[in-house]
Structure formats: C-alpha cells, structure tokens
Design an enzyme around this catalytic site. Structure first.
Site, PDB file in Angstrom:
ATOM      1  N   HIS A  35      -6.162  35.177 128.300  1.00 17.21           N
ATOM      2  CA  HIS A  35      -4.924  35.176 127.432  1.00 17.21           C
ATOM      3  C   HIS A  35      -4.541  33.864 127.748  1.00 17.21           C
ATOM      4  O   HIS A  35      -3.362  33.286 128.315  1.00 17.21           O
ATOM      5  CB  HIS A  35      -4.020  36.056 126.829  1.00 17.21           C
ATOM      6  CG  HIS A  35      -4.158  36.030 125.957  1.00 17.21           C
ATOM      7  ND1 HIS A  35      -3.713  34.511 125.265  1.00 17.21           N
ATOM      8  CD2 HIS A  35      -2.920  36.571 125.129  1.00 17.21           C
ATOM      9  CE1 HIS A  35      -3.196  34.915 123.488  1.00 17.21           C
ATOM     10  NE2 HIS A  35      -2.887  36.584 123.911  1.00 17.21           N
ATOM     11  N   HIS A  55      -1.829  30.723 121.977  1.00 19.81           N
ATOM     12  CA  HIS A  55      -0.250  31.557 121.308  1.00 19.81           C
ATOM     13  C   HIS A  55       1.083  31.857 122.142  1.00 19.81           C
ATOM     14  O   HIS A  55       1.887  31.898 122.024  1.00 19.81           O
ATOM     15  CB  HIS A  55      -0.680  33.795 121.539  1.00 19.81           C
ATOM     16  CG  HIS A  55      -1.490  33.441 120.235  1.00 19.81           C
ATOM     17  ND1 HIS A  55      -2.197  34.621 120.153  1.00 19.81           N
ATOM     18  CD2 HIS A  55      -2.277  32.609 119.514  1.00 19.81           C
ATOM     19  CE1 HIS A  55      -3.590  35.069 118.934  1.00 19.81           C
ATOM     20  NE2 HIS A  55      -3.489  33.306 118.382  1.00 19.81           N
ATOM     21  N   TYR A  98       1.577  31.454 125.111  1.00 22.10           N
ATOM     22  CA  TYR A  98       1.888  32.410 126.748  1.00 22.10           C
ATOM     23  C   TYR A  98       1.471  31.167 127.434  1.00 22.10           C
ATOM     24  O   TYR A  98       1.241  30.473 127.606  1.00 22.10           O
ATOM     25  CB  TYR A  98       1.134  33.163 126.086  1.00 22.10           C
ATOM     26  CG  TYR A  98       1.793  34.048 124.944  1.00 22.10           C
ATOM     27  CD1 TYR A  98       2.946  35.101 124.875  1.00 22.10           C
ATOM     28  CD2 TYR A  98       0.691  35.276 124.423  1.00 22.10           C
ATOM     29  CE1 TYR A  98       2.874  35.653 123.967  1.00 22.10           C
ATOM     30  CE2 TYR A  98       0.587  35.765 123.121  1.00 22.10           C
ATOM     31  CZ  TYR A  98       2.258  35.982 123.241  1.00 22.10           C
ATOM     32  OH  TYR A  98       2.916  36.445 121.633  1.00 22.10           O
TER      33      TYR A  98
END
Length: 335
Positions: A155, A158, A160
């Site tokens: 990931h 977004h 992060y």
C-alpha cells in the site's frame, strides 16, 4: 476496506473478518484482498486495525484464508504502514482525530515531522527507523505467505507512509530519501525488491498508488507512471491506481469512474498491467473498462460492502454462465 473491528487492539483478526471476507469469496469475487494490514503496531491506522507482525496473527489469518480459498477465490493481503495517519480514531461515525496514549494511541512516524491536518505531529524516521520499516514489510510478507495468502499488495497510496515519502508535500527530507523523485521513491523500491526476494517469483505482487494528490505542487500522475516503471523493474506485477488521501481539504471531481483515467494513463505510458478503482458500481461499466483496455482489472470496495454477491449478479446481467455458484444458494439463482 478497513473494518476497525479488532476490539482487543492486538491486531488479531476476528470472527467479523472471517464472515466479512468469507462472504466476498462466497459472493463470487475472483480475488479477496484484506483491509490495510499493518506490518508493525505503529503502522496501524487505528488501534482496532488488523496486523501481520506476530505468529498469533498468522494463526488467526490462516483460518480466514482457508475459508476464502475453499470458496474458489484467491486470498490476498494488503501490507501497509499508516505513517502520520496512524493512531487515529476508527472511521465508524464517531469523533475523528488522533488517539491519546492513555486510550491505546502511539507516537506516529513519517518522512518529515509534518502533521496531517487535525492529527498529532509525527516524528521523522531516521536511517535506522527506515531500515526497520523495510524489514517489517519483508517479515509481514513472509508471515502472510505462512498464513496461506497467495497474493500481496504493498500500500503506497491514500496518504499512508509510502505515499508520504513519494509526495513532495509531505517529504521535506534533505538526505537520500528526499528531494528528487528517485530519492523519494527509494523506500518503496527497497521494499518491493526485498519483498520480491523474500517471497520468490511465483507470488503476484501488486502496488497501490494514488495517481495524484489533487493539490498544487504534489504527487502527479506523470510521477506515478515513472515510479511504476521502476517498481516493475524491482519486481512488482500489477499497479492498483487510486488517488488522493495525502492532504485534507482538496477538491476532488467525484463521479462514476472518476479515477479510471489515471489507471489508463499509467498503463498506456508504461505498458504495465493496471487496476482501476473508484465509484465503480455497475456491471456494464466494469465490463467496458476492461474490454476497452482502460485497465486490465477492476477492484471493488464500497460496492462489495453494499452487495457482497455483486459478482454473481454482474455475471447474470452480462450473460455469463458461472460454474461456481454456492450450491446452498442455487435455488436463488437468476433465471
């Protein structure tokens, strides 16, 4: 989609996760990917998030994976670290903001000591801390395989941690991890290379990017395409292109398929396989995205929360005969 359902705050998935993810597999999804699962305790978005940093978590995930695979779906894990967006209250309709230490919160980390709006300030990772993040992603990948997962996603979207390193709005470093695009991408590429080396060549490895920050001076779709090429060379197989999440208060032109052009751009510029996401809700819409070549796959989140058996309905509406309807549900099959 994060479920914020680990009430014991120990990262161990629960019966909720078994039923939630199992229902998606039973509903006809080809691949079922977990919520953002933290590679260390400080990498959780909220204290109620799942984790993959110890063997007790592996054992609990294995039960869920066995059920998902038993329904004919591929089980995937999204490996994540929230960075400065960690230690926050669950997004379940209550208050927002950072969780204090006395309620289970922790000191967050980031590339630079710059807070996300409304959250507590992080501390900047030093070289040792960066090395530990890489090691934790690699260890998390190994544990995911030990639990039976057959696909991994890193990931980097977004807002992060890995996205925080990629964007010049959140990465103000002046060392080898800041400034130029190769420097800002260095942490992600280290993780991709080391995870690939750990899991071997046969495990599909995805990377989730935000294609833009929707903010002046921020991360762009052109940079996304460039780093996609580098990440593919480092061992990633497919790129899941979302947008946003790094900064608050930006104007996003929401609408059906509004993020699809970002996936299409990355795929066209790089030749890499890409996945499209975002307000994808209708079977024909999804079919058109794939058949037209805008993306190689589509990934669904909120639509499957609303309708866990959406893939079965989509097949019916598109005139596709499936041989994997659950036998228990055959009496309800559309005719």
């Amino acid at each position: 989609m994060c479920q914020y359902s680990v009430d014991r705050q120990d990262g161990i998935p629960t019966d909720w996760h078994l039923v939630h993810l199992g229902s998606l597999a039973r509903g006809g999804a080809g691949v079922v990917i977990t919520e953002a699962t933290a590679v260390n305790p400080e990498g959780r978005i909220s204290p109620q998030d799942t984790g993959i940093w110890n063997d007790e978590q592996v054992a609990a995930w294995r039960r869920i994976v066995d059920f998902v695979r038993g329904q004919g779906a591929v089980a995937g894990m999204q490996l994540a670290h929230a960075g400065r967006k960690g230690s926050t209250r669950p997004a379940l309709g209550g208050p927002s903001g950072s969780v204090p230490a006395e309620e289970g919160g922790w000191q967050t980390v980031a590339p630079s000591a710059v807070a996300f709006e409304g959250y507590a300030a992080p501390v900047a990772l030093d070289a040792e801390g960066i090395d530990q993040v890489v090691a934790d992603f690699v260890a998390g990948a190994r544990r995911a395989l030990d639990a039976g997962f057959e696909l991994l996603e890193i990931h980097a979207a977004h807002g992060y941690l890995l996205h925080q390193f990629l964007s010049p709005l959140s990465n103000l470093r002046e060392d080898e991890y800041g400034g130029s695009l190769p420097n800002r991408a260095r942490l992600l590429l280290r993780i991709v290379r080391d995870v690939r080396a750990e899991v071997g060549d046969d495990i599909p490895l995805l990377v989730r990017f935000s294609g833009t920050d929707w903010a002046e001076g921020g991360w762009t779709v052109e940079e996304t395409a460039t780093v996609t090429e580098w990440a593919r060379d480092a061992g990633a197989d497919l790129f899941d292109i979302s947008t946003g999440g790094l900064v608050a208060g930006v104007r996003i032109p929401l609408g059906p398929g509004y993020q699809v052009p970002f996936a299409e751009h990355v795929g066209r510029e790089t030749g890499a396989p890409v996945g499209a996401v975002g307000l994808l809700t209708e079977p024909q819409q999804l079919e058109d995205i794939v058949s037209s070549g805008q993306a190689d796959v589509v990934l669904l989140a909120r639509q499957l929360l609303r309708e866990p058996r959406f893939p079965l309905r989509a097949a019916h509406e598109l005139g596709v005969e499936l041989d994997y309807w659950p036998a228990q549900y055959l009496r309800a099959r559309w005719r």
